[in-house]
Design a protein around this motif. Structure first.
Motif, PDB file in Angstrom:
ATOM      1  N   ALA A 112       0.840  -1.228  -0.048  1.00  0.00           N
ATOM      2  CA  ALA A 112       0.018   0.016   0.137  1.00  0.00           C
ATOM      3  C   ALA A 112       0.767   1.116  -0.035  1.00  0.00           C
ATOM      4  O   ALA A 112       0.540   2.265  -0.495  1.00  0.00           O
ATOM      5  N   THR A 113       2.022   1.182   0.679  1.00  0.00           N
ATOM      6  CA  THR A 113       2.905   2.257   0.929  1.00  0.00           C
ATOM      7  C   THR A 113       3.801   2.474  -0.406  1.00  0.00           C
ATOM      8  O   THR A 113       3.653   3.544  -1.057  1.00  0.00           O
ATOM      9  N   ALA A 114       3.951   1.440  -1.317  1.00  0.00           N
ATOM     10  CA  ALA A 114       4.467   1.293  -2.428  1.00  0.00           C
ATOM     11  C   ALA A 114       3.703   2.007  -3.535  1.00  0.00           C
ATOM     12  O   ALA A 114       4.302   2.750  -4.273  1.00  0.00           O
ATOM     13  N   GLN A 115       2.444   1.779  -3.412  1.00  0.00           N
ATOM     14  CA  GLN A 115       1.597   2.303  -4.343  1.00  0.00           C
ATOM     15  C   GLN A 115       1.495   3.836  -4.352  1.00  0.00           C
ATOM     16  O   GLN A 115       1.362   4.700  -5.251  1.00  0.00           O
ATOM     17  N   ALA A 116       1.712   4.520  -3.382  1.00  0.00           N
ATOM     18  CA  ALA A 116       1.577   5.792  -2.805  1.00  0.00           C
ATOM     19  C   ALA A 116       3.035   6.529  -3.433  1.00  0.00           C
ATOM     20  O   ALA A 116       2.731   7.739  -3.649  1.00  0.00           O
ATOM     21  N   GLU A 117       3.990   5.585  -3.341  1.00  0.00           N
ATOM     22  CA  GLU A 117       5.294   6.503  -3.763  1.00  0.00           C
ATOM     23  C   GLU A 117       5.329   6.772  -5.204  1.00  0.00           C
ATOM     24  O   GLU A 117       6.187   7.612  -5.577  1.00  0.00           O
ATOM     25  N   CYS A 118       4.952   5.816  -6.336  1.00  0.00           N
ATOM     26  CA  CYS A 118       5.166   5.746  -7.453  1.00  0.00           C
ATOM     27  C   CYS A 118       3.880   6.305  -8.087  1.00  0.00           C
ATOM     28  O   CYS A 118       3.066   5.592  -8.151  1.00  0.00           O
ATOM     29  N   ALA A 119       3.570   7.567  -8.261  1.00  0.00           N
ATOM     30  CA  ALA A 119       2.474   8.078  -9.053  1.00  0.00           C
ATOM     31  C   ALA A 119       2.167   7.725 -10.219  1.00  0.00           C
ATOM     32  O   ALA A 119       3.028   7.935 -11.164  1.00  0.00           O
ATOM     33  N   PHE A 120       1.073   7.234 -10.531  1.00  0.00           N
ATOM     34  CA  PHE A 120       0.556   6.668 -11.947  1.00  0.00           C
ATOM     35  C   PHE A 120       0.566   7.862 -12.780  1.00  0.00           C
ATOM     36  O   PHE A 120      -0.124   8.897 -12.486  1.00  0.00           O
ATOM     37  N   PRO A 121       1.188   7.825 -13.952  1.00  0.00           N
ATOM     38  CA  PRO A 121       1.359   9.058 -14.690  1.00  0.00           C
ATOM     39  C   PRO A 121       0.140   9.458 -15.364  1.00  0.00           C
ATOM     40  O   PRO A 121      -0.737   8.473 -15.794  1.00  0.00           O
ATOM     41  N   LYS A 122      -0.284  10.558 -15.585  1.00  0.00           N
ATOM     42  CA  LYS A 122      -1.706  11.081 -16.148  1.00  0.00           C
ATOM     43  C   LYS A 122      -1.416  11.547 -17.578  1.00  0.00           C
ATOM     44  O   LYS A 122      -0.652  12.488 -17.819  1.00  0.00           O
ATOM     45  N   PRO A 123      -2.388  11.026 -18.522  1.00  0.00           N
ATOM     46  CA  PRO A 123      -2.181  11.575 -19.842  1.00  0.00           C
ATOM     47  C   PRO A 123      -2.552  13.082 -19.980  1.00  0.00           C
ATOM     48  O   PRO A 123      -3.055  13.681 -18.977  1.00  0.00           O
ATOM     49  N   PRO A 124      -2.244  13.635 -21.080  1.00  0.00           N
ATOM     50  CA  PRO A 124      -2.568  15.038 -21.186  1.00  0.00           C
ATOM     51  C   PRO A 124      -3.954  15.120 -21.182  1.00  0.00           C
ATOM     52  O   PRO A 124      -4.898  14.098 -21.570  1.00  0.00           O
ATOM     53  N   ALA A 125      -4.451  16.205 -20.679  1.00  0.00           N
ATOM     54  CA  ALA A 125      -5.974  16.495 -20.587  1.00  0.00           C
ATOM     55  C   ALA A 125      -6.978  16.231 -21.609  1.00  0.00           C
ATOM     56  O   ALA A 125      -8.097  15.659 -21.588  1.00  0.00           O
ATOM     57  N   SER A 126      -6.178  16.697 -22.913  1.00  0.00           N
ATOM     58  CA  SER A 126      -7.190  16.683 -23.859  1.00  0.00           C
ATOM     59  C   SER A 126      -6.189  16.530 -25.169  1.00  0.00           C
ATOM     60  O   SER A 126      -5.004  16.739 -25.092  1.00  0.00           O
ATOM     61  N   ILE A 127      -6.715  16.056 -26.482  1.00  0.00           N
ATOM     62  CA  ILE A 127      -6.260  16.014 -27.626  1.00  0.00           C
ATOM     63  C   ILE A 127      -6.783  16.905 -28.619  1.00  0.00           C
ATOM     64  O   ILE A 127      -8.062  16.811 -28.732  1.00  0.00           O
ATOM     65  N   PRO A 128      -6.097  17.821 -29.049  1.00  0.00           N
ATOM     66  CA  PRO A 128      -6.543  18.887 -30.124  1.00  0.00           C
ATOM     67  C   PRO A 128      -7.152  18.275 -31.079  1.00  0.00           C
ATOM     68  O   PRO A 128      -6.663  17.024 -31.718  1.00  0.00           O
ATOM     69  N   ASP A 129      -8.310  18.595 -31.693  1.00  0.00           N
ATOM     70  CA  ASP A 129      -9.234  18.362 -32.904  1.00  0.00           C
ATOM     71  C   ASP A 129      -8.066  18.699 -34.348  1.00  0.00           C
ATOM     72  O   ASP A 129      -7.977  19.992 -34.354  1.00  0.00           O
ATOM     73  N   GLY A 130      -7.500  17.841 -35.037  1.00  0.00           N
ATOM     74  CA  GLY A 130      -6.638  18.150 -36.019  1.00  0.00           C
ATOM     75  C   GLY A 130      -7.504  19.043 -37.080  1.00  0.00           C
ATOM     76  O   GLY A 130      -6.827  19.580 -37.943  1.00  0.00           O
ATOM     77  N   LYS A 131      -8.659  18.975 -37.290  1.00  0.00           N
ATOM     78  CA  LYS A 131      -9.711  19.645 -38.270  1.00  0.00           C
ATOM     79  C   LYS A 131      -9.678  20.954 -37.686  1.00  0.00           C
ATOM     80  O   LYS A 131      -9.619  22.094 -38.728  1.00  0.00           O
ATOM     81  N   THR A 132      -9.547  21.464 -36.615  1.00  0.00           N
ATOM     82  CA  THR A 132      -9.627  22.813 -36.007  1.00  0.00           C
ATOM     83  C   THR A 132      -8.514  23.638 -35.290  1.00  0.00           C
ATOM     84  O   THR A 132      -8.411  24.652 -35.017  1.00  0.00           O
TER      85      THR A 132
END
Length: 116
Positions: A19-39
Motif C-alpha cells: 500500500a505504501t509502495a503504491q503511494a510512492e510511484c504516482a501513476f502518470p496522467k495523460p494530457p487532459a485533451s487531444i486537439p482536434d486536427g480539423k480545427t
C-alpha cells in the motif's frame, strides 16, 4: 500459535508495504485533451506534442520508480515475485494507456497535416 501470529504479522507488513509502495510511484496522467486536427492551430498541436513528450517521460520515470520500489521494498521477502508481478502490471497499464492516447493524438496530427 506464535508461528501463526508471525505469519499474519508478516502478511500485514507486506500488505502495508505494498500500500505504501503504491503511494510512492504516482501513476502518470495523460494530457487532459487531444486537439482536434480539423480545427486546432499549429500552436495547439505543438503544445500537445510537448505534453505527450512529457507524458512519455513520466511513464518511463514511473517504470523506473516501480523497479526501484520493488528492489527496496521486497528485497529478501518471500513475496518478491508477487510484488514484481504487481509492479509489472502497473507499468504495463501505464504503457498501454500511453500507446492508446498517442495513437489518438497521431491520428489528429495526420488530420492536421492533411489540411495543408
Amino acid at each position: 500459535m506464535n508461528r501463526k501470529l508471525l505469519t499474519i504479522g508478516a502478511a500485514l507488513a507486506l500488505a502495508f508495504g505494498v500500500a505504501t509502495a503504491q503511494a510512492e510511484c504516482a501513476f502518470p496522467k495523460p494530457p487532459a485533451s487531444i486537439p482536434d486536427g480539423k480545427t486546432a492551430s499549429e500552436a495547439e498541436m505543438v503544445a500537445a506534442m510537448q505534453a505527450f513528450k512529457s507524458y512519455n517521460e513520466e511513464v518511463n520515470a514511473f517504470g523506473a520508480c516501480l523497479e526501484e520500489e520493488t528492489k527496496s521494498k521486497a528485497a529478501g521477502t518471500a513475496q518478491l515475485m508477487q510484488l514484481k508481478t504487481m509492479q509489472t502490471k502497473k507499468h504495463n497499464a501505464a504503457i498501454d494507456e500511453l500507446q492508446t492516447k498517442a495513437k489518438l493524438f497521431n491520428e489528429q496530427v495526420r488530420v492536421f497535416k492533411a489540411r495543408g
